[in-house]
Design a protein around this motif. Structure first.
Motif, short mmCIF file in Angstrom:
data_model
loop_
_atom_site.label_atom_id
_atom_site.label_comp_id
_atom_site.label_asym_id
_atom_site.label_seq_id
_atom_site.Cartn_x
_atom_site.Cartn_y
_atom_site.Cartn_z
N PRO A 166 45.55 -77.94 -31.80
CA PRO A 166 44.29 -78.41 -32.39
C PRO A 166 43.64 -79.50 -31.54
CG PRO A 166 46.13 -79.34 -33.60
CD PRO A 166 46.73 -78.41 -32.58
N MET A 167 42.45 -79.24 -31.07
CA MET A 167 41.71 -80.23 -30.28
C MET A 167 41.01 -81.22 -31.21
SD MET A 167 42.49 -79.33 -27.27
CE MET A 167 41.35 -80.32 -26.29
N PRO A 168 40.68 -82.42 -30.71
CA PRO A 168 40.01 -83.42 -31.56
C PRO A 168 38.70 -82.94 -32.17
CG PRO A 168 40.86 -84.45 -29.56
CD PRO A 168 41.05 -82.98 -29.39
N THR A 169 38.00 -82.04 -31.47
CA THR A 169 36.71 -81.57 -31.99
C THR A 169 36.85 -80.79 -33.29
OG1 THR A 169 36.91 -79.65 -30.52
CG2 THR A 169 35.60 -81.51 -29.73
N ILE A 170 38.07 -80.36 -33.62
CA ILE A 170 38.27 -79.59 -34.84
C ILE A 170 37.94 -80.42 -36.08
CG2 ILE A 170 40.69 -80.22 -35.24
CD1 ILE A 170 39.17 -76.71 -35.65
N LEU A 171 38.01 -81.75 -35.96
CA LEU A 171 37.71 -82.60 -37.11
C LEU A 171 36.26 -82.48 -37.55
CD1 LEU A 171 39.69 -85.87 -36.24
CD2 LEU A 171 40.29 -84.10 -37.91
N ALA A 172 35.38 -82.03 -36.66
CA ALA A 172 33.96 -81.89 -37.00
C ALA A 172 33.60 -80.46 -37.38
CB ALA A 172 33.10 -82.33 -35.81
N VAL A 173 34.60 -79.60 -37.63
CA VAL A 173 34.33 -78.20 -37.89
C VAL A 173 33.47 -78.00 -39.14
CG1 VAL A 173 36.37 -77.73 -39.31
CG2 VAL A 173 35.42 -75.92 -37.89
N GLY A 174 33.54 -78.93 -40.08
CA GLY A 174 32.76 -78.82 -41.30
C GLY A 174 31.27 -78.87 -41.06
N PHE A 175 30.85 -79.39 -39.92
CA PHE A 175 29.43 -79.51 -39.61
C PHE A 175 28.96 -78.43 -38.63
CE2 PHE A 175 30.66 -84.07 -40.41
CZ PHE A 175 30.13 -84.11 -41.69
N ARG A 176 29.79 -77.41 -38.41
CA ARG A 176 29.43 -76.38 -37.44
C ARG A 176 29.07 -75.05 -38.07
NH1 ARG A 176 34.13 -77.81 -33.66
NH2 ARG A 176 34.82 -75.68 -33.98
N ARG A 177 28.94 -75.03 -39.39
CA ARG A 177 28.56 -73.81 -40.09
C ARG A 177 27.05 -73.64 -40.21
NH1 ARG A 177 32.33 -69.75 -40.67
NH2 ARG A 177 34.21 -70.47 -41.68
N GLY A 178 26.31 -74.66 -39.85
CA GLY A 178 24.87 -74.60 -39.99
C GLY A 178 24.37 -75.62 -41.00
N PRO A 179 23.05 -75.82 -41.07
CA PRO A 179 22.47 -76.86 -41.95
C PRO A 179 22.81 -76.69 -43.42
CG PRO A 179 20.85 -76.05 -40.38
CD PRO A 179 22.03 -75.15 -40.25
N LYS A 180 22.80 -75.45 -43.91
CA LYS A 180 23.06 -75.23 -45.34
C LYS A 180 24.48 -75.64 -45.70
CE LYS A 180 23.00 -71.68 -48.95
NZ LYS A 180 22.75 -70.25 -49.25
N THR A 232 26.39 -77.70 -44.03
CA THR A 232 26.51 -79.14 -43.83
C THR A 232 25.98 -79.89 -45.04
OG1 THR A 232 26.37 -78.97 -41.42
CG2 THR A 232 25.80 -81.09 -42.41
N ARG A 233 24.83 -79.47 -45.54
CA ARG A 233 24.26 -80.12 -46.73
C ARG A 233 25.19 -79.99 -47.93
NH1 ARG A 233 19.37 -77.85 -44.78
NH2 ARG A 233 19.62 -76.07 -46.21
N ALA A 234 25.83 -78.82 -48.06
CA ALA A 234 26.74 -78.62 -49.18
C ALA A 234 27.92 -79.57 -49.12
CB ALA A 234 27.21 -77.17 -49.20
N LEU A 235 28.50 -79.74 -47.91
CA LEU A 235 29.63 -80.66 -47.77
C LEU A 235 29.22 -82.10 -48.01
CD1 LEU A 235 31.90 -79.54 -44.77
CD2 LEU A 235 32.56 -79.88 -47.15
N LEU A 236 28.04 -82.48 -47.53
CA LEU A 236 27.56 -83.85 -47.74
C LEU A 236 27.25 -84.10 -49.22
CD1 LEU A 236 25.29 -84.38 -44.61
CD2 LEU A 236 27.58 -85.29 -45.02
N LEU A 237 26.72 -83.08 -49.91
CA LEU A 237 26.49 -83.23 -51.34
C LEU A 237 27.81 -83.41 -52.08
CD1 LEU A 237 24.82 -83.24 -53.90
CD2 LEU A 237 24.78 -80.73 -53.83
N LEU A 238 28.81 -82.63 -51.69
CA LEU A 238 30.13 -82.79 -52.28
C LEU A 238 30.66 -84.20 -52.00
CD1 LEU A 238 32.43 -81.29 -53.80
CD2 LEU A 238 33.42 -80.81 -51.55
N GLY A 239 30.42 -84.68 -50.78
CA GLY A 239 30.84 -86.04 -50.44
C GLY A 239 30.14 -87.08 -51.28
N ALA A 240 28.87 -86.86 -51.57
CA ALA A 240 28.12 -87.80 -52.42
C ALA A 240 28.70 -87.81 -53.83
CB ALA A 240 26.64 -87.42 -52.45
#
Length: 273
Positions: A78-92, A94-102
């Motif tokens: 596993p490379m370090p960039t894998i930690l950002a995989v949640g933001f690589r699915r596209g804007p929709k 990403t927004r869903a994950l950030l809403l869950l985070g909120a």
């Protein structure tokens, strides 16, 4: 997506799988967990809103660590960039994950806020890292009550958010629905999760006992002082590695799930696929 009901003994299997996968790539997992915590800590120092922003990023960071576990379990590094995989699915996505985070940040703020009503905010300050723990604080009845109330209130929050980040990421479940599905999955497999928690308690006790025995054998308290933080880091990394297996075994994809999300070459496959 369908829910799987697993035997109680699967809880032990999840913990063992996390430990075994960690030792396949110990340096990678230790480094990834350190980056995971460091990134959240850096965000948390932003004045006024830093603590809440760090909480908002927890679900996305958890998805990244779960994806790293899937790669390590499959024999890949596993490379370090894998930690950002949640933001690589596209804007929709990403927004869903950030809403869950909120939603997660709001839940934690509510738990900590209720504890502040009991002890005047001392436990809240400790949680935020603004104050160190002291003997007087631990002996204070109000502080202890606030700590236990916060712990009990966090249990349903943990139940709601246990599978939620992975459901949003891998199955494109809307954030609010993911909380419901997560709670149902944990409750339906409650015996496995109880045994899972008990296993980690035993592992933690064994690690602490080992440090104590080494300290007694050498007669030097330095071993406990120096070894405590690395041991806690390794234990936390192994625990986070095991979360992927609890999700993988709790849900299985159906025919529609393969086309639910755009593919990402660096992402993990659908659980059970």
């Amino acid at each position: 997506m369908k829910l799987n009901i697993v035997p109680a003994s699967t809880g032990v299997t999840w913990a063992r799988a996390g430990i075994r996968t960690f030792f396949r790539q110990p340096l990678a997992f230790t480094g990834l967990f350190f980056m995971f915590m460091a990134a959240l800590s850096v965000v948390a120092i932003v004045p006024v809103v830093g603590g809440l922003l760090a909480l908002v990023l927890v679900p996305a960071a958890t998805v990244g660590f779960m994806a790293a576990t899937e790669q390590a379990a499959a024999g890949r590094f596993p490379m370090p960039t894998i930690l950002a995989v949640g933001f690589r699915r596209g804007p929709k996505a990403t927004r869903a994950l950030l809403l869950l985070g909120a939603l997660y940040a709001a839940a934690i703020a509510l738990v900590v806020g209720i504890s502040a009503l009991i002890d005047g905010g001392r436990f809240a300050q400790l949680y935020a890292g603004g104050e160190g723990i002291s003997r007087e604080m631990v002996m204070d009845a109000e502080f202890r009550t606030a700590m236990w109330v916060a712990t009990l209130l966090y249990l349903p929050v943990s139940l709601l958010f246990w599978h939620a980040p992975a459901l949003v990421h891998w199955y494109a479940v809307p954030p609010v629905k993911s909380l419901f599905f997560s709670a149902v999955a944990v409750l339906k497999n409650s015996r496995a999760f109880l045994l899972y928690g008990a296993t980690w308690m035993l592992v933690s006790f064994a690690a602490g006992l080992l440090l104590l025995l080494l300290t007694l054998a050498t007669g030097s308290p330095t071993i406990a002082q120096v070894g405590l933080v690395p041991a806690a880091l390794v234990m936390a990394a192994m625990f986070f590695a095991s979360i992927w297996f609890s999700f993988r075994d709790s849900f299985s994809p159906d025919e529609q799930d393969a086309a639910a999300l755009p593919p990402d070459p660096g992402d993990a496959a659908l659980p059970g696929a």
